[in-house]
Design an enzyme around this catalytic site. Sequence first.
Site, mmCIF file in Angstrom:
data_model
loop_
_atom_site.group_PDB
_atom_site.id
_atom_site.type_symbol
_atom_site.label_atom_id
_atom_site.label_comp_id
_atom_site.label_asym_id
_atom_site.label_seq_id
_atom_site.Cartn_x
_atom_site.Cartn_y
_atom_site.Cartn_z
ATOM 1 N N ILE A 1 0.858 -1.200 0.000
ATOM 2 C CA ILE A 1 0.000 0.000 0.000
ATOM 3 C C ILE A 1 0.892 1.248 0.000
ATOM 4 O O ILE A 1 1.748 1.381 0.876
ATOM 5 C CB ILE A 1 -0.896 0.060 1.256
ATOM 6 C CG1 ILE A 1 -1.662 -1.240 1.446
ATOM 7 C CG2 ILE A 1 -1.835 1.251 1.202
ATOM 8 C CD1 ILE A 1 -2.480 -1.276 2.743
ATOM 9 N N GLY B 1 5.605 -16.510 3.932
ATOM 10 C CA GLY B 1 6.570 -15.398 3.824
ATOM 11 C C GLY B 1 6.049 -14.097 4.412
ATOM 12 O O GLY B 1 6.605 -13.038 4.163
ATOM 13 N N LYS C 1 5.800 0.403 12.646
ATOM 14 C CA LYS C 1 5.134 1.032 11.505
ATOM 15 C C LYS C 1 4.325 2.249 11.956
ATOM 16 O O LYS C 1 4.288 3.272 11.269
ATOM 17 C CB LYS C 1 4.239 0.006 10.810
ATOM 18 C CG LYS C 1 5.050 -1.094 10.133
ATOM 19 C CD LYS C 1 4.190 -2.284 9.768
ATOM 20 C CE LYS C 1 4.975 -3.347 9.031
ATOM 21 N NZ LYS C 1 4.247 -4.619 8.891
ATOM 22 N N GLY D 1 4.306 -10.051 1.860
ATOM 23 C CA GLY D 1 4.470 -10.988 0.751
ATOM 24 C C GLY D 1 5.441 -10.442 -0.280
ATOM 25 O O GLY D 1 5.709 -9.242 -0.340
HETATM 26 P P1 NAP Z 1 14.191 -12.960 4.331
HETATM 27 O O1 NAP Z 1 13.292 -13.735 3.454
HETATM 28 O O2 NAP Z 1 14.603 -13.527 5.627
HETATM 29 O O3 NAP Z 1 15.490 -12.586 3.471
HETATM 30 C C1 NAP Z 1 16.626 -11.987 4.024
HETATM 31 C C2 NAP Z 1 17.733 -12.021 2.989
HETATM 32 O O4 NAP Z 1 18.846 -11.288 3.477
HETATM 33 C C3 NAP Z 1 18.231 -13.429 2.666
HETATM 34 O O5 NAP Z 1 18.537 -13.514 1.302
HETATM 35 C C4 NAP Z 1 19.519 -13.543 3.488
HETATM 36 O O6 NAP Z 1 20.503 -14.341 2.878
HETATM 37 C C5 NAP Z 1 19.998 -12.115 3.499
HETATM 38 N N1 NAP Z 1 20.715 -11.789 4.725
HETATM 39 C C6 NAP Z 1 20.214 -11.705 5.966
HETATM 40 N N2 NAP Z 1 21.184 -11.385 6.853
HETATM 41 C C7 NAP Z 1 22.312 -11.276 6.140
HETATM 42 C C8 NAP Z 1 23.642 -10.985 6.471
HETATM 43 N N3 NAP Z 1 24.007 -10.745 7.728
HETATM 44 N N4 NAP Z 1 24.552 -10.925 5.473
HETATM 45 C C9 NAP Z 1 24.196 -11.185 4.209
HETATM 46 N N5 NAP Z 1 22.950 -11.471 3.814
HETATM 47 C C10 NAP Z 1 22.015 -11.525 4.778
HETATM 48 O O7 NAP Z 1 13.558 -11.527 4.663
HETATM 49 P P2 NAP Z 1 12.375 -10.789 3.880
HETATM 50 O O8 NAP Z 1 11.059 -11.335 4.323
HETATM 51 O O9 NAP Z 1 12.693 -10.705 2.453
HETATM 52 O O10 NAP Z 1 12.449 -9.340 4.557
HETATM 53 C C11 NAP Z 1 13.482 -8.452 4.211
HETATM 54 C C12 NAP Z 1 13.175 -7.063 4.817
HETATM 55 O O11 NAP Z 1 11.955 -6.577 4.293
HETATM 56 C C13 NAP Z 1 13.012 -7.056 6.332
HETATM 57 O O12 NAP Z 1 13.497 -5.836 6.831
HETATM 58 C C14 NAP Z 1 11.499 -7.132 6.514
HETATM 59 O O13 NAP Z 1 11.056 -6.584 7.738
HETATM 60 C C15 NAP Z 1 11.060 -6.279 5.357
HETATM 61 N N6 NAP Z 1 9.696 -6.543 4.883
HETATM 62 C C16 NAP Z 1 9.314 -7.822 4.616
HETATM 63 C C17 NAP Z 1 8.039 -8.066 4.125
HETATM 64 C C18 NAP Z 1 7.559 -9.433 3.825
HETATM 65 O O14 NAP Z 1 6.378 -9.599 3.463
HETATM 66 N N7 NAP Z 1 8.391 -10.461 3.917
HETATM 67 C C19 NAP Z 1 7.166 -6.984 3.908
HETATM 68 C C20 NAP Z 1 7.608 -5.671 4.184
HETATM 69 C C21 NAP Z 1 8.884 -5.470 4.658
HETATM 70 P P3 NAP Z 1 20.307 -15.923 2.604
HETATM 71 O O15 NAP Z 1 19.230 -16.000 1.563
HETATM 72 O O16 NAP Z 1 21.612 -16.389 2.113
HETATM 73 O O17 NAP Z 1 19.882 -16.493 3.931
HETATM 74 N N1 HSE Z 2 5.896 -9.349 9.028
HETATM 75 C C1 HSE Z 2 5.284 -8.230 8.411
HETATM 76 C C2 HSE Z 2 3.767 -8.420 8.436
HETATM 77 C C3 HSE Z 2 5.752 -8.094 7.005
HETATM 78 O O1 HSE Z 2 3.302 -9.522 8.740
HETATM 79 O O2 HSE Z 2 3.045 -7.452 8.201
HETATM 80 C C4 HSE Z 2 5.321 -6.795 6.349
HETATM 81 O O3 HSE Z 2 5.918 -5.695 6.972
#
Ligand code: NAP
Ligand code: HSE
Length: 434
Positions: A137, A188, A206, A303
Amino acid sequence: MNKGISVGLLGLGTVGTGVIQIIQAHQQELQHQVGCPVSIGKVLVKNLQKERDIDIDASLLTDQPDDVVLNPDIDVIIEVMGGVEEAKGHIVKALHNKKHVVTANKDLMALYGAELITVASKNECDLFYEASVAGGIPIIRSLVEGLSSDRITKMMGIVNGTTNYILTKMSKYGSSYADVLKEAQQLGYAESDPTADVEGLDAARKMAILATLGFSMSVALEDVSVRGISSVSDDDLKYASQMGYTMKLIGLAQRDEGRVEISVQPTLLPNEHPLSSVNDEYNAVYVYGEAVGETMFYGPGAGSLPTATAVVSDLVTVMKHMRLGVTGRSALPPLYDKQLKTDEEMESKYFLRLHVEDRAGSFSAITSLFADHLVSFEKLLQLPIKGENDMAEIVMITHKTNKKTYEEISQKLRDLDVVKEVKSSYRVEGGQSK
Ligand code: NAP
Ligand code: HSE
């Protein structure tokens, strides 16, 4: 810039994978907007051996942060690795090396947003973080651009997809908390440590970001009072439903005459409230502006592709700024000093569930306590408890009172002989009001 823009990714998990997919699949649209090709220059991961969900040239992957943040060929860094201190270190280094930054990291922005924005401005770099609040959003852009002429007085949001998914499945299908949390992790939505989701901290981060931008004041994480959903029981959901309400984890930011309250807590909303029908991983933010009145923003809050959409849209803005030569000029210092409301200034209705002795005088002892504090009831039920003949359950929704009075009543209820246990208590929004 005609040579093209090279992007360095920090992280290739749920969001990072979506970012690459969008850059690949929407290349034509991106080029049309920014006037040059957009490519991935390098990607930082933790584990080089891990199997990836995306077809990516292995030579682009590195486990050395400096290959990305100090890479002279990279123009923009996208931080989607999560965590705070390490991510902050990489971002600061990148900014000092005149690289623009886009991040999805609310943990980081809620704690160090002001500091990072200052570093970015000093280096004439952009720093954008649309994906950090409510996934797909465009709520940050709506606050700082679309509603910039108004004075916002209230924001109320479902800003955590994981908890909304859990509450929806528990309420509608009677699913178990633990099973649905596992599902949200597999899909995810949840953070790597889902405690931040279920205990309300993710939503609090947030809300601190939204309140800072919406109210133009420096709102810190510790200004947000936080309670998560881990103690919400099936019985609470059942009674909420019987009384015409839906339970949601609500982030509230409210400003009255310059004084603000910001909270995240499980809240009962009347079924006809627009936020009540926001289900599953969807998020929505209700925004009230003095001039515009009521607005509402709705969409997927978590997601891979939804979140990546917000990230890549920030990237487009950075690229447009680069082309116009105006990077690093968007951030504004807060206009107002922050003044938090006292407990006497915070008003709400409350839901309360008690286990009491089922004997003459119990009910009146309880209702008299409320009457002594001039608090009346919107709804009141007394029901037998199965298998416990001498006990009854009392479930009530009060009319509005202030937080201080409510806490005094709660304490006195616990001290009453007839009250065996205060099973639960929640804030109630909207509905009939007195
Ligand atoms: P994730 O699936 O856990 O992916 C994290 C990635 O970062 C992985 O590729 C990991 O490497 C890499 N990584 C983590 N620590 C590292 C380190 N110390 N050195 C090098 N690489 C490292 O996380 P995500 O869900 O994509 O979330 C990423 C960010 O977006 C977070 O800040 C989260 O709060 C934010 N976010 C997520 C969502 C969601 O829906 N998931 C929505 C909004 C915001 P490997 O693959 O090798 O393990
Ligand atoms: N873990 C967070 C959620 C990801 O469930 O809303 C998006 O920020």
